[in-house]
Design a protein around this motif. Structure first.
Motif, PDB file in Angstrom:
ATOM      1  N   UNK A 107     -33.871  -4.278  -8.380  1.00 54.16           N
ATOM      2  CA  UNK A 107     -33.161  -3.084  -8.835  1.00 54.16           C
ATOM      3  C   UNK A 107     -31.697  -3.121  -8.427  1.00 54.16           C
ATOM      4  N   UNK A 108     -31.397  -3.812  -7.331  1.00 55.99           N
ATOM      5  CA  UNK A 108     -29.995  -3.926  -6.914  1.00 55.99           C
ATOM      6  C   UNK A 108     -29.606  -5.400  -6.902  1.00 55.99           C
ATOM      7  N   UNK A 109     -28.396  -5.636  -7.393  1.00 57.84           N
ATOM      8  CA  UNK A 109     -27.881  -7.002  -7.396  1.00 57.84           C
ATOM      9  C   UNK A 109     -27.310  -7.313  -6.019  1.00 57.84           C
ATOM     10  N   UNK A 110     -27.068  -8.600  -5.774  1.00 55.32           N
ATOM     11  CA  UNK A 110     -26.510  -8.992  -4.483  1.00 55.32           C
ATOM     12  C   UNK A 110     -25.184  -8.286  -4.196  1.00 55.32           C
ATOM     13  N   UNK A 111     -24.334  -8.181  -5.232  1.00 55.51           N
ATOM     14  CA  UNK A 111     -23.033  -7.542  -5.016  1.00 55.51           C
ATOM     15  C   UNK A 111     -23.228  -6.069  -4.629  1.00 55.51           C
ATOM     16  N   UNK A 112     -24.296  -5.463  -5.167  1.00 54.89           N
ATOM     17  CA  UNK A 112     -24.549  -4.062  -4.824  1.00 54.89           C
ATOM     18  C   UNK A 112     -25.105  -3.936  -3.407  1.00 54.89           C
ATOM     19  N   UNK A 113     -25.903  -4.933  -3.001  1.00 55.03           N
ATOM     20  CA  UNK A 113     -26.395  -4.950  -1.618  1.00 55.03           C
ATOM     21  C   UNK A 113     -25.214  -5.038  -0.657  1.00 55.03           C
ATOM     22  N   UNK A 114     -24.279  -5.948  -0.974  1.00 57.20           N
ATOM     23  CA  UNK A 114     -23.089  -6.083  -0.130  1.00 57.20           C
ATOM     24  C   UNK A 114     -22.374  -4.744  -0.004  1.00 57.20           C
ATOM     25  N   UNK A 115     -22.257  -4.063  -1.147  1.00 55.61           N
ATOM     26  CA  UNK A 115     -21.525  -2.795  -1.152  1.00 55.61           C
ATOM     27  C   UNK A 115     -22.252  -1.746  -0.315  1.00 55.61           C
ATOM     28  N   UNK A 116     -23.598  -1.683  -0.450  1.00 56.19           N
ATOM     29  CA  UNK A 116     -24.367  -0.715   0.341  1.00 56.19           C
ATOM     30  C   UNK A 116     -24.210  -0.998   1.828  1.00 56.19           C
ATOM     31  N   UNK A 117     -24.259  -2.268   2.193  1.00 51.61           N
ATOM     32  CA  UNK A 117     -24.139  -2.624   3.608  1.00 51.61           C
ATOM     33  C   UNK A 117     -22.747  -2.270   4.117  1.00 51.61           C
ATOM     34  N   UNK A 118     -21.710  -2.535   3.281  1.00 49.33           N
ATOM     35  CA  UNK A 118     -20.344  -2.164   3.685  1.00 49.33           C
ATOM     36  C   UNK A 118     -20.250  -0.669   3.912  1.00 49.33           C
ATOM     37  N   UNK A 119     -20.904   0.098   3.035  1.00 46.92           N
ATOM     38  CA  UNK A 119     -20.865   1.546   3.183  1.00 46.92           C
ATOM     39  C   UNK A 119     -21.598   1.996   4.466  1.00 46.92           C
ATOM     40  N   UNK A 120     -22.756   1.383   4.730  1.00 46.72           N
ATOM     41  CA  UNK A 120     -23.535   1.798   5.905  1.00 46.72           C
ATOM     42  C   UNK A 120     -22.831   1.422   7.199  1.00 46.72           C
ATOM     43  N   UNK A 121     -22.092   0.325   7.176  1.00 47.65           N
ATOM     44  CA  UNK A 121     -21.317  -0.050   8.368  1.00 47.65           C
ATOM     45  C   UNK A 121     -20.307   1.040   8.712  1.00 47.65           C
ATOM     46  N   UNK A 122     -19.787   1.669   7.646  1.00 46.05           N
ATOM     47  CA  UNK A 122     -18.742   2.674   7.855  1.00 46.05           C
ATOM     48  C   UNK A 122     -19.328   4.069   8.082  1.00 46.05           C
ATOM     49  N   UNK A 123     -20.666   4.196   7.960  1.00 46.34           N
ATOM     50  CA  UNK A 123     -21.288   5.535   8.088  1.00 46.34           C
ATOM     51  C   UNK A 123     -21.432   5.911   9.565  1.00 46.34           C
TER      52      UNK A 123
END
Ligand code: CUA
Length: 317
Positions: free
Chosen positions: A300-316
């Motif tokens: 359901x999520x592409x690798x680029x989207x996984x990267x983006x989610x992880x980047x967001x969670x790092x900043x949360x």
């Protein structure tokens, strides 16, 4: 709502936005009208008779009243029969139309699970919690559930259909205007039920074609921004708060770098790999004290989207 937007289509009901909506609204207003007439008649006569035939002083004359009247009995049987059959016919016409999708319909597969919607297009494009469709073209949904009963409801289109595990259910609609609205889950499916929402976007055919060509992708955004948008569109917030509140799953406030005790013993430090694994294989390492209910986002999520989610969670934080 601006006064200019109020029209007969949205007098009581949401704006009628599909070709099938008129038949549904007609049936609704017909049932409503009949109910109002019946209520006024019954309640009015009840009050009238209570006053007119109240007990009075003097001799009891009630016994002399008529106790049988064939004409009256036939009338109050025949009139409701005709009215009810009329309502049935109205509903049946709309139902037949809704039951048979036109041959040229765009077919989209819908998968429901606790607590998200995923949509698969004929060319393989997949989206989560976002159904994009062209205006003026019939769309057929072929729906299935991975777990329990859900129900797909778009009030503006006047369509609602249960989704049952172990079988396919279908329905169709043809949007009549470019708009955005919401799919609601309308069958109680668990504690995240009320958050089980998806966006519906209706585009012009050419915009839809372009959307499909780019795989439903978002425009270029910085990873953390894209991650924020995915966090919301994927429905992560249904189970994970960002402010420390405990909902179904662990809060993701300050999650990066945290030590978590795991269900069944052991510990994990939350890093990029743990986040990735938990999105793709949520059942592998469950944080102690939480139920193992997260769906997998594999495919359901592409690798680029996984990267983006992880980047967001790092900043949360
Ligand atoms: Cu899914 Cu309620």
């Amino acid at each position: 709502m601006k006064p200019s937007q109020i029209d007969i289509d949205s007098f009581w009901l949401p704006h009628a936005s599909s070709t099938g909506a008129a038949a549904v609204d007609l049936a609704f207003y017909a049932v409503y009208g009949v109910s109002v007439v019946a209520f006024v008649l019954v309640a009015g006569l009840a009050v009238l008779f209570a006053v007119r035939y109240r007990r009075r002083a003097g001799p009891d004359t009630a016994r002399e009243a008529t106790d049988h009247h064939t004409g009256l009995e036939i009338t109050w049987t025949a009139v409701p029969v005709v009215v009810v059959l009329g309502l049935f016919a109205l509903g049946l016409l709309g139902f037949i139309d809704q039951a048979v999708p036109p041959g040229e319909a765009l077919e989209v597969q819908v998968t429901a699970e606790r607590y998200l919607w995923s949509f698969t297009y004929p060319d393989g494009t997949r989206t989560v919690n976002e159904l994009t469709v062209p205006v003026g073209r019939p769309v057929r949904l072929l729906m299935s559930s991975k777990d329990v009963l859900h129900s797909f409801f778009v009030p503006e289109f006047r369509v609602k259909q249960d989704i049952v595990p172990g079988r396919y259910t279908g329905m169709w609609f043809e949007p009549t205007r470019v708009m955005e609205t919401t799919v609601l889950c309308t069958e109680y499916c668990g504690v995240g039920h009320s958050g089980m929402l998806a966006k519906v976007v209706v585009l012009e055919q050419k915009d839809f074609d372009r959307w499909l060509e780019t795989g439903g992708g978002k425009p270029d955004l910085p990873p953390a921004e894209l991650g924020r948008s995915l966090f919301s569109s994927l429905g992560c917030a249904t189970c994970h708060s960002l402010d420390g509140t405990r909902i179904q799953g662990p809060s993701l406030k300050g999650v990066f770098g945290r030590q978590e005790a795991l269900e069944g013993g052991g510990q994990v430090t939350v890093d990029e790999n743990y986040l990735r694994e938990s999105i793709l294989y949520p059942q592998k390492k469950i944080v102690a004290g939480y139920p193992p209910v997260m769906p997998t986002f594999q495919g359901l999520v592409k690798d680029s989207q996984l990267d983006a989610l992880i980047a967001f969670l790092k900043a949360a934080r």
